[in-house]
Motif scaffolding. Structure first.
Motif, PDB file in Angstrom:
ATOM      1  N   MET A  44      46.653  24.505  38.871  1.00 19.17           N
ATOM      2  CA  MET A  44      46.295  24.295  37.470  1.00 19.17           C
ATOM      3  C   MET A  44      46.171  22.803  37.152  1.00 19.17           C
ATOM      4  SD  MET A  44      48.375  27.387  35.643  1.00 19.17           S
ATOM      5  CE  MET A  44      47.211  27.563  34.282  1.00 19.17           C
ATOM      6  N   ILE A  46      44.397  19.051  38.360  1.00 14.68           N
ATOM      7  CA  ILE A  46      43.110  18.701  38.954  1.00 14.68           C
ATOM      8  C   ILE A  46      43.195  17.557  39.947  1.00 14.68           C
ATOM      9  CG2 ILE A  46      41.746  19.718  37.133  1.00 14.68           C
ATOM     10  CD1 ILE A  46      41.744  17.133  35.656  1.00 14.68           C
ATOM     11  N   ARG A  93      41.023  16.254  46.137  1.00 14.04           N
ATOM     12  CA  ARG A  93      41.192  17.683  45.930  1.00 14.04           C
ATOM     13  C   ARG A  93      39.861  18.417  46.065  1.00 14.04           C
ATOM     14  NH1 ARG A  93      41.827  21.624  41.651  1.00 14.04           N
ATOM     15  NH2 ARG A  93      40.348  21.205  40.008  1.00 14.04           N
TER      16      ARG A  93
ATOM     17  N   VAL C  52      35.616  22.339  39.126  1.00 11.24           N
ATOM     18  CA  VAL C  52      36.633  22.287  38.073  1.00 11.24           C
ATOM     19  C   VAL C  52      37.360  20.961  38.207  1.00 11.24           C
ATOM     20  CG1 VAL C  52      38.836  23.233  37.285  1.00 11.24           C
ATOM     21  CG2 VAL C  52      36.924  24.754  37.783  1.00 11.24           C
ATOM     22  N   ASN C  53      37.204  20.132  37.202  1.00  9.99           N
ATOM     23  CA  ASN C  53      37.925  18.870  37.185  1.00  9.99           C
ATOM     24  C   ASN C  53      37.898  18.274  35.779  1.00  9.99           C
ATOM     25  OD1 ASN C  53      39.264  16.394  38.254  1.00  9.99           O
ATOM     26  ND2 ASN C  53      38.814  17.406  40.197  1.00  9.99           N
ATOM     27  N   ASP C  54      38.144  16.997  35.675  1.00  7.50           N
ATOM     28  CA  ASP C  54      38.376  16.315  34.407  1.00  7.50           C
ATOM     29  C   ASP C  54      37.049  16.032  33.687  1.00  7.50           C
ATOM     30  OD1 ASP C  54      39.793  15.047  32.437  1.00  7.50           O
ATOM     31  OD2 ASP C  54      40.491  13.398  33.689  1.00  7.50           O
ATOM     32  N   GLU C  56      35.664  13.486  32.244  1.00 14.17           N
ATOM     33  CA  GLU C  56      35.805  12.035  32.074  1.00 14.17           C
ATOM     34  C   GLU C  56      34.661  11.377  32.827  1.00 14.17           C
ATOM     35  OE1 GLU C  56      36.320   8.298  32.179  1.00 14.17           O
ATOM     36  OE2 GLU C  56      37.246   9.003  34.052  1.00 14.17           O
ATOM     37  N   LEU C 111      43.288  28.483  31.922  1.00 16.20           N
ATOM     38  CA  LEU C 111      43.047  27.124  32.403  1.00 16.20           C
ATOM     39  C   LEU C 111      44.274  26.236  32.237  1.00 16.20           C
ATOM     40  CD1 LEU C 111      39.536  26.428  30.796  1.00 16.20           C
ATOM     41  CD2 LEU C 111      40.013  27.084  33.156  1.00 16.20           C
ATOM     42  N   GLY C 112      44.483  25.348  33.213  1.00 16.87           N
ATOM     43  CA  GLY C 112      45.446  24.270  33.036  1.00 16.87           C
ATOM     44  C   GLY C 112      44.938  23.301  31.980  1.00 16.87           C
ATOM     45  N   TRP C 114      43.954  20.279  31.789  1.00 20.63           N
ATOM     46  CA  TRP C 114      42.806  19.405  32.007  1.00 20.63           C
ATOM     47  C   TRP C 114      41.676  20.078  32.765  1.00 20.63           C
ATOM     48  CZ3 TRP C 114      43.130  15.368  29.001  1.00 20.63           C
ATOM     49  CH2 TRP C 114      44.397  14.904  28.630  1.00 20.63           C
ATOM     50  N   GLU C 115      41.803  21.346  33.065  1.00 22.56           N
ATOM     51  CA  GLU C 115      40.748  22.035  33.830  1.00 22.56           C
ATOM     52  C   GLU C 115      39.518  22.289  32.947  1.00 22.56           C
ATOM     53  OE1 GLU C 115      42.242  24.837  37.326  1.00 22.56           O
ATOM     54  OE2 GLU C 115      43.024  25.502  35.411  1.00 22.56           O
TER      55      GLU C 115
END
Lengths: 137, 137, 137
Positions: A44, A46, A93, C52-54, C56, C111-112, C114-115
């Motif tokens: 969960m 990233i 990751r 799946v990531n930030d 940003e 989702l976590g 930041w996911e």
């Protein structure tokens, strides 16, 4: 159809930490009562990946050395302009494959001889979670 | 819910071998009777990856050349101190993405125009297995 | 068991384009009526990855710079002898992880913090599709 959701929690002590979680996934599968199905194992966070590979410390070090070669942790990244220092962890990751889905057969994880499930954390020293989602019958 | 488990077996003749398995996955889907669902395609060996990409031999060679550039097969790895010579194969399979899950729609694999499923073996010359797990209705 | 299939369509304007699709996946999950299950998010084009990531932009640029370092877009590839110029796009999509499967819990994407889910297109300027396959109950 049956389903079960489990959130594994880790207090990662080191910045970079590798934790074998096969047994915890197996336990969740057993408790779900699912005999035939799938289990998603998804970090969960990233900056982490769930990886299926060999339980051999030399290989784990090889992974870290190759990742450091491909995307050095202390190199210059724009993400780190935001005040973070973990851009490489977000990259690593992805290179390691993010997540896995494994099969459940006869009520057990259906693993090849050498398949072990690991949580690779690349920006630890915090509390982290891995989501297990089991569906099947 | 329906499910079906199939173990595809390969006698890989070469150290590095790429085998197109789209038709075998399609056949398993058809035999499962599942009309709407998912199929996990997971190599049971940790030096191999299941990859969805183009059926074009030039591209397959490009993959192997890039992997050799990123993690040379004959470089020095700690895993190889255990008597193995396949550390790079364990790394390559992670870089290529390990496994896939594909959709089943209307009783067939739901593929884009150019999507083909391949088994990439990076440490062959042995008997190998790929697990197909189909679930749906 | 319930299932739902959605094809997200994109008119990518640039050669390399990153599109956040979390909301579209969430909407499909809501419309499916599935409360507990899985959603496969799979690009139907083999020069693209779902990541799946930030959310940003600095990090997104870091990804592209690392990919360019590992497999330069304009380097010499055998795949490009076929008249294409997108060999690197096929390679990048594998390095970034191809696809994801996410969990549905209580009728929502699980989702976590930041996911976020993104479509990374590495050979755009064409109409593209992402397949969502939702199964559960």
């Amino acid at each position: 159809m049956k389903s079960k959701t489990v959130y594994l929690a880790f207090d990662t002590e080191k910045k970079i930490q590798i934790v074998r979680i096969t047994d915890k996934v197996e336990q969740a599968v057993r408790e779900s009562g699912v005999k035939e199905g799938l289990v998603l194992v998804n970090p969960m966070h990233i900056t982490a990946a769930v990886v299926v590979n060999d339980d051999e410390s030399g290989l784990h070090g090889d992974y870290l050395r190759i990742l450091e070669k491909l995307a050095p942790y202390s190199a210059d990244y724009r993400h780190n302009d935001t005040g973070e220092n973990n851009a490489a962890a977000h990259i690593w990751r992805q290179l390691m494959g993010h997540q896995v889905v494994m099969a459940i057969t006869g009520g057990r994880l259906d693993l090849g001889t050498w398949e072990q499930i690991f949580y690779f954390e690349f920006d630890g020293k915090r509390s982290k979670r891995v989501l297990l989602k089991i569906i099947g019958e």
